[in-house]
Design a protein around this motif. Structure first.
Motif, PDB file in Angstrom:
ATOM      1  N   VAL A   1       7.388   3.893  10.370  1.00 48.24           N
ATOM      2  CA  VAL A   1       7.330   5.361  10.411  1.00 48.24           C
ATOM      3  C   VAL A   1       6.744   5.972   9.139  1.00 48.24           C
ATOM      4  CG1 VAL A   1       9.216   5.593  12.072  1.00 48.24           C
ATOM      5  CG2 VAL A   1       9.720   5.573   9.637  1.00 48.24           C
ATOM      6  N   ALA A   2       6.774   5.252   8.036  1.00 46.09           N
ATOM      7  CA  ALA A   2       6.232   5.793   6.785  1.00 46.09           C
ATOM      8  C   ALA A   2       4.735   6.065   6.893  1.00 46.09           C
ATOM      9  CB  ALA A   2       6.507   4.828   5.635  1.00 46.09           C
ATOM     10  N   TYR A   3       4.057   5.365   7.786  1.00 41.49           N
ATOM     11  CA  TYR A   3       2.619   5.561   7.954  1.00 41.49           C
ATOM     12  C   TYR A   3       2.291   6.731   8.880  1.00 41.49           C
ATOM     13  CZ  TYR A   3       0.847   1.730   5.179  1.00 41.49           C
ATOM     14  OH  TYR A   3       0.483   0.934   4.126  1.00 41.49           O
ATOM     15  N   GLU A   4       3.293   7.418   9.344  1.00 42.59           N
ATOM     16  CA  GLU A   4       3.065   8.598  10.178  1.00 42.59           C
ATOM     17  C   GLU A   4       2.921   9.861   9.339  1.00 42.59           C
ATOM     18  OE1 GLU A   4       6.161   8.705  13.105  1.00 42.59           O
ATOM     19  OE2 GLU A   4       5.558   6.782  13.971  1.00 42.59           O
TER      20      GLU A   4
ATOM     21  N   ARG B   1       0.343  12.095  10.383  1.00 47.24           N
ATOM     22  CA  ARG B   1      -0.797  11.217  10.612  1.00 47.24           C
ATOM     23  C   ARG B   1      -0.521  10.302  11.790  1.00 47.24           C
ATOM     24  NH1 ARG B   1      -5.231  10.733   7.058  1.00 47.24           N
ATOM     25  NH2 ARG B   1      -5.299  12.762   6.102  1.00 47.24           N
ATOM     26  N   LYS B   2      -1.572   9.938  12.486  1.00 48.06           N
ATOM     27  CA  LYS B   2      -1.527   8.944  13.560  1.00 48.06           C
ATOM     28  C   LYS B   2      -2.593   7.910  13.225  1.00 48.06           C
ATOM     29  CE  LYS B   2      -0.055  12.139  17.157  1.00 48.06           C
ATOM     30  NZ  LYS B   2      -0.399  12.768  18.428  1.00 48.06           N
ATOM     31  N   PRO B   3      -2.244   6.969  12.356  1.00 48.68           N
ATOM     32  CA  PRO B   3      -3.254   6.004  11.898  1.00 48.68           C
ATOM     33  C   PRO B   3      -3.795   5.139  13.027  1.00 48.68           C
ATOM     34  CG  PRO B   3      -1.069   5.354  11.164  1.00 48.68           C
ATOM     35  CD  PRO B   3      -0.928   6.700  11.811  1.00 48.68           C
ATOM     36  N   ARG B   4      -5.093   4.864  12.952  1.00 49.07           N
ATOM     37  CA  ARG B   4      -5.757   4.054  13.955  1.00 49.07           C
ATOM     38  C   ARG B   4      -6.288   2.779  13.315  1.00 49.07           C
ATOM     39  NH1 ARG B   4      -9.775   8.016  16.934  1.00 49.07           N
ATOM     40  NH2 ARG B   4     -10.090   6.198  18.221  1.00 49.07           N
ATOM     41  N   GLY B   5      -6.511   1.765  14.132  1.00 49.43           N
ATOM     42  CA  GLY B   5      -7.109   0.530  13.675  1.00 49.43           C
ATOM     43  C   GLY B   5      -6.148  -0.623  13.568  1.00 49.43           C
ATOM     44  N   VAL B   6      -4.843  -0.338  13.594  1.00 49.48           N
ATOM     45  CA  VAL B   6      -3.814  -1.367  13.479  1.00 49.48           C
ATOM     46  C   VAL B   6      -2.666  -0.974  14.390  1.00 49.48           C
ATOM     47  CG1 VAL B   6      -2.127  -2.393  11.902  1.00 49.48           C
ATOM     48  CG2 VAL B   6      -4.411  -1.929  11.095  1.00 49.48           C
ATOM     49  N   CYS B   7      -1.984  -1.959  14.914  1.00 52.33           N
ATOM     50  CA  CYS B   7      -0.805  -1.701  15.741  1.00 52.33           C
ATOM     51  C   CYS B   7       0.223  -0.916  14.925  1.00 52.33           C
ATOM     52  CB  CYS B   7      -0.211  -3.029  16.208  1.00 52.33           C
ATOM     53  SG  CYS B   7       1.313  -2.836  17.122  1.00 52.33           S
ATOM     54  N   ARG B   8       0.609   0.233  15.400  1.00 47.09           N
ATOM     55  CA  ARG B   8       1.537   1.088  14.655  1.00 47.09           C
ATOM     56  C   ARG B   8       2.903   0.461  14.433  1.00 47.09           C
ATOM     57  NH1 ARG B   8       0.427   6.917  17.285  1.00 47.09           N
ATOM     58  NH2 ARG B   8      -1.789   6.977  16.863  1.00 47.09           N
ATOM     59  N   ALA B   9       3.271  -0.480  15.296  1.00 52.85           N
ATOM     60  CA  ALA B   9       4.563  -1.157  15.127  1.00 52.85           C
ATOM     61  C   ALA B   9       4.592  -1.947  13.812  1.00 52.85           C
ATOM     62  CB  ALA B   9       4.836  -2.085  16.304  1.00 52.85           C
ATOM     63  N   LEU B  10       3.437  -2.424  13.354  1.00 51.73           N
ATOM     64  CA  LEU B  10       3.362  -3.134  12.080  1.00 51.73           C
ATOM     65  C   LEU B  10       3.565  -2.204  10.897  1.00 51.73           C
ATOM     66  CD1 LEU B  10       0.244  -5.415  12.610  1.00 51.73           C
ATOM     67  CD2 LEU B  10       2.602  -6.170  12.328  1.00 51.73           C
ATOM     68  N   LEU B  11       3.181  -0.951  11.063  1.00 49.78           N
ATOM     69  CA  LEU B  11       3.158  -0.007   9.949  1.00 49.78           C
ATOM     70  C   LEU B  11       4.515   0.620   9.657  1.00 49.78           C
ATOM     71  CD1 LEU B  11      -0.136   1.862  10.843  1.00 49.78           C
ATOM     72  CD2 LEU B  11       0.157  -0.068   9.292  1.00 49.78           C
TER      73      LEU B  11
ATOM     74  N   LEU C   1       0.832  -1.211   0.000  1.00 51.49           N
ATOM     75  CA  LEU C   1       0.000   0.000   0.000  1.00 51.49           C
ATOM     76  C   LEU C   1       0.866   1.261   0.000  1.00 51.49           C
ATOM     77  CD1 LEU C   1      -2.825  -1.052   2.483  1.00 51.49           C
ATOM     78  CD2 LEU C   1      -2.932  -0.955  -0.017  1.00 51.49           C
ATOM     79  N   LEU C   2       1.943   1.247   0.762  1.00 52.92           N
ATOM     80  CA  LEU C   2       2.863   2.388   0.779  1.00 52.92           C
ATOM     81  C   LEU C   2       3.467   2.590  -0.604  1.00 52.92           C
ATOM     82  CD1 LEU C   2       4.517   4.608   2.162  1.00 52.92           C
ATOM     83  CD2 LEU C   2       6.159   2.821   2.831  1.00 52.92           C
ATOM     84  N   GLY C   3       3.881   1.519  -1.251  1.00 54.31           N
ATOM     85  CA  GLY C   3       4.446   1.617  -2.598  1.00 54.31           C
ATOM     86  C   GLY C   3       3.466   2.208  -3.592  1.00 54.31           C
ATOM     87  N   MET C   4       2.197   1.828  -3.493  1.00 59.72           N
ATOM     88  CA  MET C   4       1.170   2.377  -4.377  1.00 59.72           C
ATOM     89  C   MET C   4       1.018   3.878  -4.148  1.00 59.72           C
ATOM     90  SD  MET C   4      -1.547  -0.758  -4.120  1.00 59.72           S
ATOM     91  CE  MET C   4      -2.758  -0.137  -5.272  1.00 59.72           C
ATOM     92  N   ASP C   5       1.018   4.291  -2.883  1.00 59.48           N
ATOM     93  CA  ASP C   5       0.932   5.726  -2.581  1.00 59.48           C
ATOM     94  C   ASP C   5       2.159   6.474  -3.093  1.00 59.48           C
ATOM     95  OD1 ASP C   5      -1.550   5.618  -1.409  1.00 59.48           O
ATOM     96  OD2 ASP C   5      -0.896   6.355   0.553  1.00 59.48           O
ATOM     97  N   GLN C   6       3.330   5.884  -2.942  1.00 60.29           N
ATOM     98  CA  GLN C   6       4.557   6.535  -3.411  1.00 60.29           C
ATOM     99  C   GLN C   6       4.556   6.679  -4.931  1.00 60.29           C
ATOM    100  OE1 GLN C   6       7.321   3.877  -1.486  1.00 60.29           O
ATOM    101  NE2 GLN C   6       7.747   5.345   0.157  1.00 60.29           N
ATOM    102  N   ASP C   7       4.048   5.688  -5.642  1.00 58.30           N
ATOM    103  CA  ASP C   7       3.946   5.786  -7.109  1.00 58.30           C
ATOM    104  C   ASP C   7       3.014   6.921  -7.519  1.00 58.30           C
ATOM    105  OD1 ASP C   7       5.678   3.643  -7.361  1.00 58.30           O
ATOM    106  OD2 ASP C   7       4.092   2.179  -7.810  1.00 58.30           O
TER     107      ASP C   7
END
Length: 132
Positions: free
Chosen positions: A57-60, A45-55, A15-21
């Motif tokens: 720092v790119a998801y911040e 961003r402070k994404p909710r719904g999933v453990c942030r450790a899985l995501l 998903l991160l790769g798709m956003d970066q493209d």
């Protein structure tokens, strides 16, 4: 083997790769208003719904740009974040899909597991119907 696809780090990387493209295409195109160069101006961003450790720092950050000439924002579409929502897009999509077949007991378990309020779930349903 991972029992939950949301606990598999590969999905978050894809998903991160798709956003970066998508972001790279927007950046290369330049400002749609004046043609100026675009520079990085990501949103925190402070994404909710999933453990942030899985995501990671790119998801911040939500990828975004700012024009050097007119200072207007250019924020590419995202598969990770749905607009300004705090929960990740995949979580909202799954919950809305599950909502149609959930028993009251399972609905309550889902709400508890994701730390949602019933009011938030109701707002998502309204928002989701308006997008279709």
């Amino acid at each position: 083997m991972c029992h939950s696809p949301l606990e598999d780090a590969r999905i978050w990387t894809v998903l991160l790769g798709m956003d970066q493209d998508a972001a790279e295409q927007v950046r290369c195109a330049g400002c749609a208003h004046c043609g100026g160069a675009l520079h990085v101006a990501n949103y925190p961003r402070k994404p909710r719904g999933v453990c942030r450790a899985l995501l990671g720092v790119a998801y911040e950050q939500r990828l975004s740009f700012c024009c050097t000439l007119c200072r207007r924002r250019a924020t590419p579409p995202s598969v990770r974040f749905l607009g300004r929502k705090a929960y990740l897009g995949i979580i909202i999509t799954l919950v809305m899909d599950l909502e149609h077949g959930l028993s009251p007991h399972r609905r309550r378990r889902l709400i508890d597991a994701l730390e949602l309020s019933a009011q938030t779930l109701h707002r998502w349903r309204i928002w989701w119907r308006q997008q279709i």
